[in-house]
Design a protein around this motif. Structure first.
Motif, PDB file in Angstrom:
ATOM      1  N   VAL B  96     -32.064  -4.275 -31.145  1.00 41.23           N
ATOM      2  CA  VAL B  96     -31.105  -5.356 -31.360  1.00 41.23           C
ATOM      3  C   VAL B  96     -29.846  -5.100 -30.537  1.00 41.23           C
ATOM      4  N   GLY B  97     -29.481  -3.826 -30.413  1.00 41.04           N
ATOM      5  CA  GLY B  97     -28.343  -3.453 -29.576  1.00 41.04           C
ATOM      6  C   GLY B  97     -28.512  -3.914 -28.134  1.00 41.04           C
ATOM      7  N   PHE B  98     -29.746  -3.868 -27.642  1.00 42.56           N
ATOM      8  CA  PHE B  98     -29.978  -4.311 -26.265  1.00 42.56           C
ATOM      9  C   PHE B  98     -29.788  -5.815 -26.108  1.00 42.56           C
ATOM     10  N   GLY B  99     -29.777  -6.540 -27.219  1.00 45.77           N
ATOM     11  CA  GLY B  99     -29.407  -7.952 -27.143  1.00 45.77           C
ATOM     12  C   GLY B  99     -27.998  -8.126 -26.597  1.00 45.77           C
ATOM     13  N   ARG B 100     -27.172  -7.100 -26.744  1.00 42.31           N
ATOM     14  CA  ARG B 100     -25.792  -7.164 -26.255  1.00 42.31           C
ATOM     15  C   ARG B 100     -25.681  -6.764 -24.795  1.00 42.31           C
ATOM     16  N   PHE B 101     -26.806  -6.453 -24.177  1.00 44.83           N
ATOM     17  CA  PHE B 101     -26.778  -5.933 -22.806  1.00 44.83           C
ATOM     18  C   PHE B 101     -26.013  -6.823 -21.830  1.00 44.83           C
ATOM     19  N   PRO B 102     -26.171  -8.157 -21.886  1.00 46.06           N
ATOM     20  CA  PRO B 102     -25.450  -8.996 -20.923  1.00 46.06           C
ATOM     21  C   PRO B 102     -23.937  -8.781 -20.980  1.00 46.06           C
ATOM     22  N   TYR B 103     -23.427  -8.371 -22.116  1.00 43.12           N
ATOM     23  CA  TYR B 103     -21.982  -8.215 -22.248  1.00 43.12           C
ATOM     24  C   TYR B 103     -21.524  -6.803 -21.935  1.00 43.12           C
ATOM     25  N   SER B 104     -22.263  -5.825 -22.459  1.00 44.98           N
ATOM     26  CA  SER B 104     -21.732  -4.467 -22.422  1.00 44.98           C
ATOM     27  C   SER B 104     -22.560  -3.537 -21.562  1.00 44.98           C
ATOM     28  N   LYS B 105     -23.639  -4.025 -20.979  1.00 45.52           N
ATOM     29  CA  LYS B 105     -24.540  -3.196 -20.162  1.00 45.52           C
ATOM     30  C   LYS B 105     -25.012  -1.951 -20.922  1.00 45.52           C
ATOM     31  N   GLY B 106     -25.105  -2.072 -22.217  1.00 46.89           N
ATOM     32  CA  GLY B 106     -25.676  -0.975 -22.990  1.00 46.89           C
ATOM     33  C   GLY B 106     -24.672  -0.052 -23.646  1.00 46.89           C
ATOM     34  N   ASN B 109     -19.425  -1.813 -27.643  1.00 46.01           N
ATOM     35  CA  ASN B 109     -18.082  -1.653 -28.211  1.00 46.01           C
ATOM     36  C   ASN B 109     -18.093  -2.160 -29.659  1.00 46.01           C
ATOM     37  N   ASP B 110     -16.908  -2.188 -30.263  1.00 45.52           N
ATOM     38  CA  ASP B 110     -16.842  -2.558 -31.684  1.00 45.52           C
ATOM     39  C   ASP B 110     -17.385  -3.958 -31.941  1.00 45.52           C
ATOM     40  N   GLN B 111     -17.023  -4.870 -31.031  1.00 46.40           N
ATOM     41  CA  GLN B 111     -17.477  -6.249 -31.217  1.00 46.40           C
ATOM     42  C   GLN B 111     -19.004  -6.315 -31.132  1.00 46.40           C
ATOM     43  N   ASP B 112     -19.567  -5.558 -30.189  1.00 48.31           N
ATOM     44  CA  ASP B 112     -21.026  -5.532 -30.050  1.00 48.31           C
ATOM     45  C   ASP B 112     -21.673  -5.011 -31.331  1.00 48.31           C
ATOM     46  N   HIS B 113     -21.099  -3.919 -31.854  1.00 49.91           N
ATOM     47  CA  HIS B 113     -21.668  -3.358 -33.084  1.00 49.91           C
ATOM     48  C   HIS B 113     -21.611  -4.373 -34.223  1.00 49.91           C
ATOM     49  N   ALA B 114     -20.509  -5.121 -34.285  1.00 50.05           N
ATOM     50  CA  ALA B 114     -20.383  -6.132 -35.334  1.00 50.05           C
ATOM     51  C   ALA B 114     -21.476  -7.194 -35.182  1.00 50.05           C
ATOM     52  N   LYS B 115     -21.716  -7.624 -33.939  1.00 50.92           N
ATOM     53  CA  LYS B 115     -22.751  -8.638 -33.692  1.00 50.92           C
ATOM     54  C   LYS B 115     -24.144  -8.112 -34.050  1.00 50.92           C
ATOM     55  N   VAL B 116     -24.384  -6.847 -33.710  1.00 50.56           N
ATOM     56  CA  VAL B 116     -25.683  -6.249 -34.018  1.00 50.56           C
ATOM     57  C   VAL B 116     -25.873  -6.201 -35.529  1.00 50.56           C
ATOM     58  N   ASP B 117     -24.805  -5.782 -36.201  1.00 51.28           N
ATOM     59  CA  ASP B 117     -24.869  -5.679 -37.648  1.00 51.28           C
ATOM     60  C   ASP B 117     -25.142  -7.044 -38.291  1.00 51.28           C
ATOM     61  N   GLU B 118     -24.455  -8.048 -37.772  1.00 50.80           N
ATOM     62  CA  GLU B 118     -24.621  -9.408 -38.277  1.00 50.80           C
ATOM     63  C   GLU B 118     -26.065  -9.887 -38.083  1.00 50.80           C
ATOM     64  N   ALA B 119     -26.604  -9.636 -36.893  1.00 52.25           N
ATOM     65  CA  ALA B 119     -27.972 -10.076 -36.603  1.00 52.25           C
ATOM     66  C   ALA B 119     -28.964  -9.372 -37.525  1.00 52.25           C
ATOM     67  N   LEU B 120     -28.724  -8.078 -37.772  1.00 53.37           N
ATOM     68  CA  LEU B 120     -29.612  -7.333 -38.677  1.00 53.37           C
ATOM     69  C   LEU B 120     -29.538  -7.910 -40.086  1.00 53.37           C
ATOM     70  N   THR B 121     -28.328  -8.276 -40.500  1.00 52.64           N
ATOM     71  CA  THR B 121     -28.174  -8.870 -41.828  1.00 52.64           C
ATOM     72  C   THR B 121     -28.912 -10.202 -41.910  1.00 52.64           C
ATOM     73  N   TYR B 122     -28.686 -11.063 -40.890  1.00 51.14           N
ATOM     74  CA  TYR B 122     -29.380 -12.353 -40.846  1.00 51.14           C
ATOM     75  C   TYR B 122     -30.882 -12.180 -41.024  1.00 51.14           C
ATOM     76  N   ARG B 143     -39.452 -10.180 -36.424  1.00 50.97           N
ATOM     77  CA  ARG B 143     -38.090 -10.376 -36.917  1.00 50.97           C
ATOM     78  C   ARG B 143     -37.090  -9.559 -36.114  1.00 50.97           C
ATOM     79  N   ALA B 144     -37.491  -8.369 -35.717  1.00 50.64           N
ATOM     80  CA  ALA B 144     -36.594  -7.535 -34.905  1.00 50.64           C
ATOM     81  C   ALA B 144     -36.307  -8.216 -33.561  1.00 50.64           C
ATOM     82  N   PHE B 145     -37.339  -8.808 -32.956  1.00 50.95           N
ATOM     83  CA  PHE B 145     -37.128  -9.507 -31.680  1.00 50.95           C
ATOM     84  C   PHE B 145     -36.184 -10.702 -31.864  1.00 50.95           C
ATOM     85  N   ILE B 146     -36.375 -11.418 -32.968  1.00 49.85           N
ATOM     86  CA  ILE B 146     -35.499 -12.571 -33.204  1.00 49.85           C
ATOM     87  C   ILE B 146     -34.060 -12.093 -33.407  1.00 49.85           C
ATOM     88  N   ALA B 147     -33.903 -10.978 -34.121  1.00 48.63           N
ATOM     89  CA  ALA B 147     -32.562 -10.436 -34.331  1.00 48.63           C
ATOM     90  C   ALA B 147     -31.923 -10.079 -32.993  1.00 48.63           C
TER      91      ALA B 147
END
Ligand SMILES: Nc1ncnc2c1ncn2[C@@H]1O[C@H](COP(=O)(O)OP(=O)(O)OP(=O)(O)O)[C@@H](O)[C@H]1O
Ligand SMILES: [Mg+2]
Lengths: 316, 258
Positions: B96-106, B109-122, B143-147
């Motif tokens: 799910v963290g790699f979903g943030r790749f376009p922004y943070s290249k892996g 940052n804090d915002q990315d972690h928040a988004k990952v956490d949110e997606a996992l919760t969803y 479900r992991a891929f969708i997250a």
């Protein structure tokens, strides 16, 4: 598999390695800079240690990158023809230039290593039957073909003797002035680390890569260039070290997964440790003679390789 | 806004997507429906640039997507394909963290972690977040891929049969989440569905494909009609009103019409 433990292990083994050998050297001897012991230490022992660490880390990382990019756990410089292509390249450089310098050899060997690896990746793309074990077998056959071509022309040109030096990995000849080429792998490894996340994404496949905004082909080709560079510097200085690039990344993957940015340091350290252990064993077993490192790694490595194969069967 | 103009795809001489022109209305869920082999996946792949079209173009905000840098595009449009073989050993959280790749290249940052956490919760994945993907069931992996795609946080989300492998509870859960993404965050969702009742209940618009052509394109209520469905699927489908929802009955034609 904690990074701290690996580092401590490497440091301890390094110190042991520095003081194991035919002529006994103790740390006390080094206080006198002029002593013969100090000279041996600086000219032979230290270069040997540095060469082992760089070669071990380098070959392991090369294997890790290849496995990620080919999406196959059993692809490595040994099982994709990279090593054999490199040797063919060295032969060609020796035939082309009468007294080939290191740089000429390296350039030609690099071109061959890269071309060989790319060719293998092409074969991989064409194969419909993508069984994880079938692919490395194809790679080994491909490597054997290249190897036969090399032997044939080496025989014709009467450079067999000369070539066999590049056949077997051997650290006993590591002296000042022979291993410096290996330093090239340091920046290459750093670049590999900086690109680790891209390699992981590429390992997810072309569609995932494109979705995440990565130029898939470009990253794969770039990774293979790094692999070819590492392999060539190692083969030219140390010789062939089989299986290392295969087993080390697989062991790390079992414990730590495939997130390259996280596993790359572990892989490099474990590779260096493993090679160092093999080297020391080789030096101690038939003391005062030495078992060549390629033989040591080949025997231990193929055993572990078989274990990994059967382990996979059990899980499949 | 995504506009598809005259898009075609040929395999040899066989036309599998034939001169498709549609507008994806922003802020809606659009369902692609149609029989197997109609060309839904091929169309979606071309819209997301995973596949090159033979004719036509796809415009994103009036700009040809081929002219948009892939790094930029990956912040605007995301896609999850129908089948995803991945033999990379990643944990759910890492994936799910790699979903943030376009922004943070892996390097999250804090915002990315928040988004990952949110997606996992969803996606109800916190219990599984440290498990490796190869140790999950097919539905859990889906479900992991969708997250991962949710964490990518693009304006437009393209999903090819995301309900594959999912049980009823999680299917409903995912459709509700997509609804929320659209209603609360203004995202645009395009989804390929085979269960027309999910299409009927959750989507705003429906595009029906058959033999590579768009044969229906309109509001959900206009398409969930016996006559239209007969045209799409060549079978009699009875539509019933049930608590404001239009439900299609197609399991056994003998039961229909009583
Ligand atoms: N690589 C290919 N080579 C030749 N034909 C192909 C290829 N890929 C797809 N097709 C054909 O293209 C047509 C459309 O395929 P597509 O996957 O888009 O259908 P679909 O609507 O998504 O079907 P489904 O509901 O089964 O997923 C099919 O007839 C299929 O056989
Ligand atoms: Mg499909």
């Amino acid at each position: 598999m904690k990074i701290r433990i690996l580092i401590i292990g490497l440091v301890v083994l390094s110190i042991c390695s520095l003081f194991v050998g035919v002529s006994s050297i103790t740390p006390m001897d080094l206080i006198d800079y002029q002593s013969e012991e100090t000279q041996i230490f600086l000219i032979s022992r230290l270069p040997r240690l540095v060469a082992i660490i760089l070669a071990g880390a380098g070959m392991s990382i090369a294997g890790l990158i290849m496995q990620s990019l080919s999406r196959n756990k059993f692809v490595s410089p040994t099982t994709a023809g990279t090593l054999d292509a490199t040797r063919l390249g060295i032969l060609v450089s020796m035939l082309l230039f009468a007294n080939a310098s290191m740089l000429e050899k390296m350039t030609v060997a690099f071109v061959f290593a890269l071309a060989g690896t790319l060719l293998f990746m092409q074969i991989l793309n064409r194969i419909k039957f993508k069984d994880a074990i079938f692919i490395p077998l194809v790679g080994l056959m491909f490597g054997n073909i290249l190897s036969s071509i090399t032997t044939f022309f080496a025989y014709k040109a009467d450079v067999i003797q000369n070539m066999s030096a590049w056949l077997q990995g051997d650290f006993s000849m590591m002296m000042k002035g022979r291993y410096e080429l290996l330093y090239i792998s340091i920046p290459v490894l750093i670049i590999a680390y900086l690109f680790a996340n891209r390699f992981t994404v590429a390992g997810m496949g072309e569609d995932f890569s494109k979705n995440l905004g990565i130029h898939y082909r470009r990253i794969v080709n770039f990774g293979l260039i790094l692999v070819a560079l590492i392999t060539v510097t190692v083969v030219l200085t140390v010789g062939m070290i089989p299986f290392l690039g295969l087993i080390i990344p697989n062991i790390v993957s079992i414990f730590k997964g495939d997130h390259l940015e996280k596993t790359l340091p572990h892989t490099a350290l474990l590779g260096a440790i493993f090679l160092l252990l093999c080297d020391m064993l080789g030096r101690v077993l038939i003391y005062p003679y030495e078992i060549p490192i390629s033989l040591m790694v080949g025997v231990i490595g193929s055993g572990i390789f078989l274990y990994l194969l059967f382990r996979r069967r059990a899980y499949a | 806004m995504i506009q598809v103009r005259g898009l075609s795809k040929l395999y040899g001489k066989k036309v599998v997507v034939d001169q498709v022109s549609i507008d994806i209305v922003p802020g809606t869920i659009t369902s692609f429906i149609g029989p197997n082999g109609a060309g839904k996946s091929t169309l979606l792949s071309m819209v997301s640039r995973l596949m090159d079209a033979d004719t036509g173009e796809v415009l994103l905000d009036k700009k040809n997507i081929k002219k948009i840098k892939s790094g930029e595009l990956s912040k605007k449009v995301s896609i999850l394909k129908q089948s995803n073989q991945m033999n990379v050993r990643l944990t759910v959280k890492e994936l799910v963290g790699f979903g943030r790749f376009p922004y943070s290249k892996g390097r999250l940052n804090d915002q990315d972690h928040a988004k990952v956490d949110e997606a996992l919760t969803y996606m109800d994945l916190h219990d599984l977040e440290d498990r490796y993907l190869d140790e999950l069931s097919g539905g859990q992996r889906q479900r992991a891929f969708i997250a991962m795609v949710i964490a990518q946080d693009t304006d437009t989300i393209l999903l090819d049969e995301p309900l594959n492998n999912l049980d009823m509870k999680h299917s409903v859960q995912i459709m509700k989440i997509l609804r929320r993404l659209v209603d609360e965050l203004g995202k645009t969702v395009v989804i390929v569905l085979h269960d027309i009742n999910f299409a009927s209940v959750y989507s705003d618009r429906i595009v029906a494909l058959k033999d590579g052509k768009v044969i229906k394109d309109g509001l959900t209520n206009d398409i969930i009609q016996s006559t239209a469905l007969k045209e799409i699927y060549d079978m009699d489908i009875h539509v019933q009103q049930l608590n404001n929802c239009r439900i299609c009955v197609y399991f056994n034609s003998a039961l229909q019409g009583e």
